[in-house]
Design a protein around this motif. Structure first.
Motif, PDB file in Angstrom:
ATOM      1  N   VAL A   1      17.591  57.054  33.969  1.00 34.78           N
ATOM      2  CA  VAL A   1      18.116  55.714  33.708  1.00 34.78           C
ATOM      3  C   VAL A   1      19.418  55.818  32.918  1.00 34.78           C
ATOM      4  O   VAL A   1      20.412  55.157  33.235  1.00 34.78           O
ATOM      5  N   ALA A   2      19.446  56.667  31.903  1.00 38.99           N
ATOM      6  CA  ALA A   2      20.654  56.849  31.101  1.00 38.99           C
ATOM      7  C   ALA A   2      21.799  57.378  31.959  1.00 38.99           C
ATOM      8  O   ALA A   2      22.934  56.897  31.861  1.00 38.99           O
ATOM      9  N   ARG A   3      21.520  58.359  32.811  1.00 41.38           N
ATOM     10  CA  ARG A   3      22.572  58.901  33.678  1.00 41.38           C
ATOM     11  C   ARG A   3      23.092  57.837  34.643  1.00 41.38           C
ATOM     12  O   ARG A   3      24.290  57.758  34.899  1.00 41.38           O
ATOM     13  N   ALA A   4      22.196  57.036  35.192  1.00 45.72           N
ATOM     14  CA  ALA A   4      22.615  55.970  36.105  1.00 45.72           C
ATOM     15  C   ALA A   4      23.501  54.967  35.373  1.00 45.72           C
ATOM     16  O   ALA A   4      24.537  54.540  35.899  1.00 45.72           O
ATOM     17  N   LEU A   5      23.118  54.599  34.165  1.00 50.38           N
ATOM     18  CA  LEU A   5      23.915  53.644  33.401  1.00 50.38           C
ATOM     19  C   LEU A   5      25.273  54.214  33.016  1.00 50.38           C
ATOM     20  O   LEU A   5      26.240  53.468  32.868  1.00 50.38           O
ATOM     21  N   ASP A   6      25.366  55.524  32.912  1.00 52.23           N
ATOM     22  CA  ASP A   6      26.650  56.151  32.642  1.00 52.23           C
ATOM     23  C   ASP A   6      27.637  55.881  33.777  1.00 52.23           C
ATOM     24  O   ASP A   6      28.833  55.763  33.561  1.00 52.23           O
ATOM     25  N   VAL A   7      27.130  55.724  34.995  1.00 58.33           N
ATOM     26  CA  VAL A   7      27.974  55.493  36.170  1.00 58.33           C
ATOM     27  C   VAL A   7      28.164  54.010  36.446  1.00 58.33           C
ATOM     28  O   VAL A   7      29.271  53.556  36.715  1.00 58.33           O
ATOM     29  N   ILE A   8      27.108  53.224  36.383  1.00 53.52           N
ATOM     30  CA  ILE A   8      27.178  51.817  36.823  1.00 53.52           C
ATOM     31  C   ILE A   8      26.715  50.829  35.774  1.00 53.52           C
ATOM     32  O   ILE A   8      26.399  49.685  36.100  1.00 53.52           O
ATOM     33  N   GLY A   9      26.705  51.210  34.504  1.00 56.71           N
ATOM     34  CA  GLY A   9      26.044  50.428  33.482  1.00 56.71           C
ATOM     35  C   GLY A   9      26.792  49.265  32.871  1.00 56.71           C
ATOM     36  O   GLY A   9      26.380  48.752  31.853  1.00 56.71           O
ATOM     37  N   ASP A  10      27.881  48.827  33.447  1.00 57.94           N
ATOM     38  CA  ASP A  10      28.505  47.622  32.907  1.00 57.94           C
ATOM     39  C   ASP A  10      28.458  46.533  33.981  1.00 57.94           C
ATOM     40  O   ASP A  10      28.385  46.811  35.167  1.00 57.94           O
ATOM     41  N   TRP A  11      28.500  45.304  33.539  1.00 56.76           N
ATOM     42  CA  TRP A  11      28.304  44.202  34.490  1.00 56.76           C
ATOM     43  C   TRP A  11      29.395  44.118  35.530  1.00 56.76           C
ATOM     44  O   TRP A  11      29.126  43.780  36.681  1.00 56.76           O
ATOM     45  N   TRP A  12      30.644  44.445  35.197  1.00 59.01           N
ATOM     46  CA  TRP A  12      31.703  44.385  36.204  1.00 59.01           C
ATOM     47  C   TRP A  12      31.418  45.349  37.347  1.00 59.01           C
ATOM     48  O   TRP A  12      31.597  45.016  38.515  1.00 59.01           O
ATOM     49  N   SER A  13      30.975  46.549  37.024  1.00 54.95           N
ATOM     50  CA  SER A  13      30.694  47.535  38.073  1.00 54.95           C
ATOM     51  C   SER A  13      29.589  47.047  39.007  1.00 54.95           C
ATOM     52  O   SER A  13      29.700  47.161  40.228  1.00 54.95           O
ATOM     53  N   LEU A  14      28.527  46.511  38.444  1.00 52.83           N
ATOM     54  CA  LEU A  14      27.437  46.011  39.288  1.00 52.83           C
ATOM     55  C   LEU A  14      27.875  44.829  40.137  1.00 52.83           C
ATOM     56  O   LEU A  14      27.478  44.703  41.301  1.00 52.83           O
ATOM     57  N   LEU A  15      28.708  43.958  39.593  1.00 50.62           N
ATOM     58  CA  LEU A  15      29.202  42.823  40.380  1.00 50.62           C
ATOM     59  C   LEU A  15      30.160  43.282  41.481  1.00 50.62           C
ATOM     60  O   LEU A  15      30.161  42.718  42.585  1.00 50.62           O
ATOM     61  N   ILE A  16      30.959  44.295  41.210  1.00 49.88           N
ATOM     62  CA  ILE A  16      31.822  44.866  42.252  1.00 49.88           C
ATOM     63  C   ILE A  16      30.957  45.422  43.375  1.00 49.88           C
ATOM     64  O   ILE A  16      31.197  45.151  44.561  1.00 49.88           O
ATOM     65  N   ILE A  17      29.946  46.190  43.027  1.00 52.68           N
ATOM     66  CA  ILE A  17      29.060  46.783  44.028  1.00 52.68           C
ATOM     67  C   ILE A  17      28.372  45.688  44.832  1.00 52.68           C
ATOM     68  O   ILE A  17      28.295  45.759  46.064  1.00 52.68           O
ATOM     69  N   ARG A  18      27.886  44.642  44.154  1.00 51.70           N
ATOM     70  CA  ARG A  18      27.283  43.504  44.855  1.00 51.70           C
ATOM     71  C   ARG A  18      28.246  42.925  45.867  1.00 51.70           C
ATOM     72  O   ARG A  18      27.895  42.674  47.026  1.00 51.70           O
ATOM     73  N   ASP A  19      29.495  42.702  45.449  1.00 48.16           N
ATOM     74  CA  ASP A  19      30.487  42.093  46.343  1.00 48.16           C
ATOM     75  C   ASP A  19      30.832  42.987  47.527  1.00 48.16           C
ATOM     76  O   ASP A  19      31.039  42.498  48.636  1.00 48.16           O
ATOM     77  N   VAL A  20      30.876  44.295  47.317  1.00 50.45           N
ATOM     78  CA  VAL A  20      31.149  45.198  48.442  1.00 50.45           C
ATOM     79  C   VAL A  20      29.967  45.169  49.415  1.00 50.45           C
ATOM     80  O   VAL A  20      30.164  45.148  50.630  1.00 50.45           O
ATOM     81  N   PHE A  21      28.741  45.122  48.915  1.00 50.56           N
ATOM     82  CA  PHE A  21      27.579  44.934  49.801  1.00 50.56           C
ATOM     83  C   PHE A  21      27.715  43.632  50.588  1.00 50.56           C
ATOM     84  O   PHE A  21      27.312  43.552  51.742  1.00 50.56           O
ATOM     85  N   ASP A  22      28.287  42.607  49.966  1.00 43.27           N
ATOM     86  CA  ASP A  22      28.442  41.304  50.618  1.00 43.27           C
ATOM     87  C   ASP A  22      29.661  41.232  51.537  1.00 43.27           C
ATOM     88  O   ASP A  22      29.962  40.176  52.075  1.00 43.27           O
ATOM     89  N   GLY A  23      30.377  42.341  51.689  1.00 44.38           N
ATOM     90  CA  GLY A  23      31.453  42.387  52.671  1.00 44.38           C
ATOM     91  C   GLY A  23      32.869  42.318  52.136  1.00 44.38           C
ATOM     92  O   GLY A  23      33.824  42.362  52.916  1.00 44.38           O
ATOM     93  N   LEU A  24      33.042  42.190  50.837  1.00 45.60           N
ATOM     94  CA  LEU A  24      34.395  42.186  50.283  1.00 45.60           C
ATOM     95  C   LEU A  24      34.879  43.625  50.187  1.00 45.60           C
ATOM     96  O   LEU A  24      34.133  44.503  49.765  1.00 45.60           O
ATOM     97  N   ARG A  25      36.130  43.856  50.584  1.00 41.49           N
ATOM     98  CA  ARG A  25      36.616  45.234  50.646  1.00 41.49           C
ATOM     99  C   ARG A  25      37.946  45.461  49.930  1.00 41.49           C
ATOM    100  O   ARG A  25      38.231  46.555  49.488  1.00 41.49           O
ATOM    101  N   ARG A  26      38.760  44.457  49.857  1.00 42.20           N
ATOM    102  CA  ARG A  26      40.101  44.628  49.295  1.00 42.20           C
ATOM    103  C   ARG A  26      40.144  44.201  47.835  1.00 42.20           C
ATOM    104  O   ARG A  26      39.397  43.340  47.397  1.00 42.20           O
ATOM    105  N   PHE A  27      41.084  44.816  47.111  1.00 41.30           N
ATOM    106  CA  PHE A  27      41.268  44.484  45.704  1.00 41.30           C
ATOM    107  C   PHE A  27      41.438  42.977  45.538  1.00 41.30           C
ATOM    108  O   PHE A  27      40.807  42.370  44.671  1.00 41.30           O
ATOM    109  N   SER A  28      42.267  42.356  46.369  1.00 38.88           N
ATOM    110  CA  SER A  28      42.536  40.922  46.235  1.00 38.88           C
ATOM    111  C   SER A  28      41.266  40.090  46.447  1.00 38.88           C
ATOM    112  O   SER A  28      41.061  39.086  45.752  1.00 38.88           O
TER     113      SER A  28
END
Length: 149
Positions: A14-41
């Protein structure tokens, strides 16, 4: 400014995973890429994060092998973000967070987005932890087994 402590050598997954994805912005980015968003804009518009924060999180997710930069799907000179197999492995994490939020953070009649089967439109079943032979498990009938020193 608070110095970030690395958890990459921790014995706890769990600690190692949080080291990679443990902030809310990262999880929201990942959520959005799953939802089909791909570009920075697209990500910037969806999240409303400051450009510097978004750039830093995207750079870290690429460095950690969760996302990769790929040529734009429309053939333009732009680059797009795509989930790597490591990133795709976070799908159940995102679904778990979604279902926890549905259970505890909404009033019964409050509108919210829902995850459905793309083929049938039916709601996705609740995630459930099970033993190898299918018996349901919960927090109170599992334990963490530490490796021998």
């Amino acid at each position: 400014m608070v110095r970030r402590t690395s958890l990459e050598g921790a014995r706890c997954p769990v600690a190692r995973a949080l080291d990679v994805i443990g902030d809310w912005w990262s999880l929201l980015i990942i959520r959005d890429v799953f939802d089909g968003l791909r570009r920075f804009s697209e990500l910037h518009e969806s999240l409303g994060a400051a450009r510097g924060i978004l750039s830093a999180r995207l750079r870290r997710l690429v460095e950690q092998g969760v996302l990769e930069l790929v040529p734009a799907s429309d053939g333009s000179a732009y680059k797009e973000y795509a989930l790597t197999p490591k990133g795709q492995g976070l799908f159940l994490v995102i679904v778990s967070l979604r279902q926890w939020g549905e259970d505890f953070l909404y009033a019964p009649d409050e509108p919210r987005s829902g995850l459905v089967d793309a083929k049938t439109g039916e709601p996705v079943a609740r995630l459930k932890l099970r033993t190898k032979n299918g018996r349901p498990l919960d927090w109170d009938n599992t334990l963490v087994k530490m490796p021998a020193e």
